[in-house]
Every structure is written in structure tokens, then in C-alpha cells.
Write a protein that holds these residues in place. Structure first.
Motif, short mmCIF file in Angstrom:
data_model
loop_
_atom_site.label_atom_id
_atom_site.label_comp_id
_atom_site.label_asym_id
_atom_site.label_seq_id
_atom_site.Cartn_x
_atom_site.Cartn_y
_atom_site.Cartn_z
N PRO A 86 0.88 -1.20 -0.02
CA PRO A 86 -0.07 -0.04 -0.02
C PRO A 86 0.82 1.35 0.02
N ALA A 87 0.56 2.34 -0.58
CA ALA A 87 1.10 3.61 -0.70
C ALA A 87 1.52 3.98 0.62
N GLU A 101 4.82 0.95 -4.59
CA GLU A 101 3.72 1.30 -3.57
C GLU A 101 2.30 1.82 -4.45
N SER A 102 1.31 1.06 -4.13
CA SER A 102 0.15 1.20 -5.13
C SER A 102 -0.90 2.03 -4.34
N VAL A 103 -1.73 2.99 -5.02
CA VAL A 103 -2.77 3.66 -4.51
C VAL A 103 -3.97 2.94 -4.82
N HIS A 161 -8.45 1.01 -12.05
CA HIS A 161 -7.10 1.54 -12.34
C HIS A 161 -7.58 2.96 -13.20
#
Length: 284
Positions: A86-87, A101-103, A161
Motif C-alpha cells: 500500500p502507498a 507502492e500502489s494507491v 485503475h
């Protein structure tokens, strides 16, 4: 896998000295897989990945290239371990590990070979957004070919996305992806023709004899125009296949097929030659 791994702190707590640990590693009876984690000398890729996950936060999952490899469609090559967190997560810097790091939260992570992993559709969608078109389409083709997920799963995942970089490319390639494609070069040949504005050829078209029995396949074909396209890889250079290829070529010519054969040199160094050749056949 994980049961074959041991932390450095656990070795010390069980009575081992630092010198004993170093000695075992030097003798080759134990392998240092990553900082602070050891395993057997015959440790495989999954052992190494499991060792890395011993150092990552619980929220980390394998994704992108690594996730695709675990799911069976690892056409995109990478020597590093790719993980999604997670971000804003605090993640230690680990040699050979790429942290994304993914939103966009990873929905419904799965265990694959004992490792936490993003679902196949998420891995494929991320790669379709991030890779170059010529690398992304072979991944999607293979993902569908091994039935890691379905096209609708990819579209559903991509819907989460929206607004992210590469979504438009991913959407186009998901529509073009075809599970019949059998190698990355076939996928790239098909994409080359489509991107040049030509119709999409049909992958792996079976041709039948007069009794209706399947006889030969063509890598890429325009069925109505009887135009066939073949990628000549190393298998076509095998002397044992020479006579078979001659019989096949003569049979195809006798059936009115106009065949064109291209090599890696054509695909990667002279793509315009391929486009102009097929365009000329389609317009005459």
C-alpha cells in the motif's frame, strides 16, 4: 519452502555462534538467501522469494513480473522480485527487490506456491499498463492461454485503475489479446501489423485435408485472402524438419496460400519490411 528457512536470530537463540553460521555458509551446507534469512544449499527460486517475504511487511504481495511468473505467465523477464505494498508503507531496502507502492488496493490476494500474491488479473493489468506495447501483449496472450484468468477479469480489474498511467494502452491490448498465440514473437508480429493499420491476422489457423482432418497450422493467417505469415525461429532451422517444411510449403502453395516467412532480424531490425510486404499482399 518457508519451513526450510531459518532466521539468523533463531540460529543464535538455539545456541549457534556467529562463527558457526559463517562456517556453514563457507562449507556450502547452508545458504544465505537474503540478509538475516538462511536456507538449504539446494534452495530454489520459491525459497528465495519466501526468504524475502520474511523481511517484508504483512501487507506485501508478489505482483507485476514476479506475480505473473508465479501464476504461470511470466513472459516479461526480470531478475528482480517485484512486490506490491500500500502507498506510504514502510519497507526495508532489499537488494534485488522492486517495491511498487500502489494507491489501488490489491483485492483478494491469493496464496500461490505458499507465497502471498496479487490475483492473476491484477498482475496482468499492472504489466499491461507498465510495459512497452511489444512486451505487454505477449504477457496478456500467455495469461489467457494458460487460463490464469479470463478477459472479463482483466477488464474488471482495469476498471479499478482509472486515471492511472497506461490504462488506455492496457485497455487496447486486452481487447487484442488472443490465447491462441503460441510465442512472444507471434504476438509481436501480430501487434506490428495492427499498429501499422493492417487487419489483425488470425493466430494458429488449422488447415484440413479433403477428409476434414487437421493437417497443418499457420502461425498467423488472413483466412479469406489465403495469406499466411510464419515466424522462423530456431526450430525451423532444425535439419530434421527440413523435409517436413518442404512438403508443407508445397502443399500450402497447392492450396493457393501465399506464405511469407520472417525471422528475428526482420521483426526487430526491419519491421517496415514486414509491414510493406504484408500490405502489398493484402492490396493486390
Amino acid at each position: 519452502m518457508t519451513e526450510r528457512l531459518v532466521r539468523y536470530s533463531e540460529l543464535l537463540a538455539s545456541g549457534w555462534s556467529r562463527g558457526q553460521v559463517r562456517g556453514r555458509v563457507a562449507q556450502g551446507s547452508m545458504l544465505r538467501l537474503t540478509r538475516g534469512v538462511y536456507g538449504p544449499p539446494a534452495a530454489d527460486t520459491e525459497d528465495r522469494l519466501a526468504a524475502i517475504f520474511e523481511r517484508l511487511p504483512d501487507s506485501a504481495v508478489a505482483g507485476f513480473h514476479t506475480g505473473a511468473m508465479l501464476h504461470g505467465f511470466g513472459d516479461a523477464r526480470s531478475t528482480r522480485c517485484h512486490v506490491i505494498v500500500p502507498a506510504g508503507s514502510a519497507v526495508p531496502q532489499i537488494r534485488g527487490v522492486v517495491t511498487h507502492e500502489s494507491v489501488v488496493p490489491v483485492r483478494d490476494p491469493v496464496l500461490v506456491r505458499g507465497l502471498p500474491c496479487a490475483p492473476a488479473a491484477r498482475c496482468a493489468a499492472d504489466l499491461a499498463r507498465a510495459l512497452r506495447r511489444t512486451e505487454a501483449l505477449p504477457v496478456l496472450d500467455l495469461c489467457l492461454r494458460v487460463a490464469a484468468c479470463h478477459r472479463d477479469d482483466l477488464r474488471d480489474e482495469l476498471g479499478h485503475h482509472r486515471g492511472l498511467r497506461g490504462v488506455r494502452q492496457a485497455r487496447e491490448l486486452i481487447n487484442l489479446a488472443d490465447p491462441r498465440s503460441e510465442c512472444r514473437q507471434e504476438s509481436q508480429l501480430r501487434l506490428l501489423l495492427v499498429d501499422a493499420g493492417l487487419p489483425a491476422p488470425e493466430p494458429q489457423l488449422w488447415l484440413h485435408d479433403r477428409y476434414g482432418m487437421p493437417l497443418y497450422r499457420i502461425d498467423l493467417a488472413y483466412r479469406k485472402r489465403r495469406i499466411g505469415i510464419e515466424y522462423d525461429g530456431q526450430s525451423h532451422l532444425d535439419p530434421d524438419a527440413f523435409h517436413y517444411d518442404r512438403f508443407r510449403s508445397n502443399w500450402l502453395a497447392g492450396q493457393g496460400w501465399r506464405m511469407r516467412y520472417f525471422t528475428a532480424d526482420d521483426l526487430y531490425r526491419r519491421p517496415t519490411h514486414i509491414v510493406t510486404t504484408i500490405h502489398s499482399l493484402l492490396t493486390h
